[in-house]
Design a protein around this motif. Structure first.
Motif, short mmCIF file in Angstrom:
data_model
loop_
_atom_site.label_atom_id
_atom_site.label_comp_id
_atom_site.label_asym_id
_atom_site.label_seq_id
_atom_site.Cartn_x
_atom_site.Cartn_y
_atom_site.Cartn_z
N VAL A 181 0.93 -1.27 -0.67
CA VAL A 181 -0.09 -0.03 0.18
C VAL A 181 0.65 1.24 0.23
O VAL A 181 0.49 2.31 -0.98
CB VAL A 181 -0.71 -0.09 1.20
N ASP A 182 2.02 1.17 0.42
CA ASP A 182 2.78 2.72 0.54
C ASP A 182 3.82 2.61 -0.67
O ASP A 182 3.31 3.52 -0.51
CB ASP A 182 4.24 2.19 2.18
N ARG A 183 4.03 1.41 -1.16
CA ARG A 183 4.84 1.35 -2.21
C ARG A 183 3.73 2.00 -3.05
O ARG A 183 3.35 3.16 -4.36
CB ARG A 183 4.82 0.48 -3.28
N ILE A 184 2.82 1.43 -3.62
CA ILE A 184 0.94 2.50 -4.30
C ILE A 184 1.09 3.62 -4.40
O ILE A 184 0.65 4.25 -5.11
CB ILE A 184 -0.18 1.15 -4.35
N LEU A 185 0.66 4.34 -3.22
CA LEU A 185 1.07 4.72 -2.37
C LEU A 185 2.11 6.39 -3.08
O LEU A 185 1.89 7.30 -3.72
CB LEU A 185 0.43 5.46 -1.23
N GLY A 186 3.03 5.59 -2.87
CA GLY A 186 4.10 6.62 -3.52
C GLY A 186 4.20 7.12 -4.87
O GLY A 186 4.16 8.34 -5.60
N LEU A 187 3.99 6.02 -6.17
CA LEU A 187 3.63 6.20 -6.77
C LEU A 187 2.31 6.69 -7.28
O LEU A 187 2.39 7.37 -8.66
CB LEU A 187 3.60 4.60 -7.67
N GLU A 188 1.31 6.71 -6.40
CA GLU A 188 0.12 7.48 -7.19
C GLU A 188 0.33 8.98 -7.04
O GLU A 188 -0.09 9.66 -7.22
CB GLU A 188 -0.81 6.71 -6.67
N MET A 189 0.90 9.56 -6.21
CA MET A 189 0.92 10.82 -5.53
C MET A 189 2.51 11.43 -6.50
O MET A 189 3.05 12.36 -6.37
CB MET A 189 2.02 10.73 -4.14
N GLY A 190 3.29 10.98 -7.60
CA GLY A 190 4.24 10.99 -8.06
C GLY A 190 5.68 11.28 -8.41
O GLY A 190 6.21 11.59 -9.03
N GLY A 191 5.54 9.73 -7.59
CA GLY A 191 6.88 9.20 -7.79
C GLY A 191 7.11 8.60 -8.79
O GLY A 191 5.92 8.12 -9.44
N ASP A 192 8.78 8.67 -8.98
CA ASP A 192 9.14 7.37 -10.95
C ASP A 192 9.48 6.21 -10.57
O ASP A 192 9.38 5.31 -10.96
CB ASP A 192 10.00 8.19 -11.48
#
Length: 260
Positions: free
Chosen positions: A94-105
């Motif tokens: 969930v944390d990894r998904i959130l990071g990508l959704e917030m604009g991380g590459d």
């Protein structure tokens, strides 16, 4: 010179990354807190940044929220599309998904090898160059849809795509994507997804294919993050013209430009 901004509160990790980056001939600026990041990005010295390495767990703030601020702060427009790689001690999906959704590459889970992180950064830059090159040389024609691009994106020439949704312009030098003469406020990942769709207007791309197109290290368990990116892209497109359905969902298959 390649210039990396490292935001990490652990001195041992920071020193290890600084040594590795310097071996690559890169300049590295180290900050150990969240509050110094936005002021640094507003400075003239930040305009040559090539990437940001951002720790998720900082002592004075949340790296995920900081990433979102970077992506949505108007007066640092030139850096809104800069590649961001998260460092995280959290292994939860969930944390990894959130990071990508917030604009991380991309992200690296601690503990990690500094050489792996360098490789991930190089992969992001290589993917950017490849995507621009593919866009510049690829031409697709159908009865009513054409996709035209310039022949040399590395020279900084703007690319032009024409399809039934209208005319699109992409400037590789500043990663600016425009539709109907309006600049789209997209994250790095969202821009890559849209450019991938534009290259093949009649092709239906699965979530896994789109994930692979925007990441050299695709974790296909995270393919559902594509849905969130598509939702965000549609929201941005609607601010330009809500009457046009640009991206069509093919249930059980994936996404394509309309009509497919």
């Amino acid at each position: 010179m390649t210039h990396i901004l490292l935001v990490e509160d652990d001195p041992a990790i920071a020193m290890s990354l600084k040594v590795t980056c310097k071996r690559e001939g890169w300049k590295i600026t180290w900050l150990d807190n969240a509050s110094s990041v936005l002021p640094m990005l507003h400075s003239l010295e930040a305009q040559d940044l090539s990437a940001i390495i951002l720790d998720v767990g900082l002592p004075d703030g949340d790296g995920l929220s900081l990433c979102q601020q970077i992506r949505h702060t108007p007066d640092i427009d030139g850096l809104k599309d800069i590649p961001i790689v998260f460092l995280t001690a959290r292994s939860d999906e969930v944390d990894r998904i959130l990071g990508l959704e917030m604009g991380g590459d991309d992200y690296c889970a601690k503990p990690f090898s500094p050489r792996e992180l360098v490789a991930r950064l190089k992969a992001i830059w290589r993917r950017e160059q490849l995507l621009s090159k593919q866009s510049a040389t690829h031409t697709t024609a159908t009865d009513n849809t054409t996709n035209r691009a310039s022949s040399n994106s590395m020279s900084g020439q703007a690319l032009t795509f024409e399809c039934q949704s209208g005319i699109w312009h992409y400037q590789p030098l500043n990663y600016s994507l425009m539709w109907q003469e309006q600049k789209l406020e997209l994250s790095n990942t969202e821009r890559k997804i849209l450019l991938t769709l534009l290259q093949a207007p009649n092709q239906v791309f699965s979530r896994e294919q789109l994930l692979s197109a925007v990441s050299d290290y695709p974790d296909h368990r995270l393919a559902r993050t594509i849905d969130s990116h598509i939702k965000s892209i549609r929201k941005q497109l609607a601010t330009v013209d809500a009457s046009i359905e640009v991206i069509h969902t093919h249930r059980g298959l994936g996404y394509a430009l309309c009509p497919a």
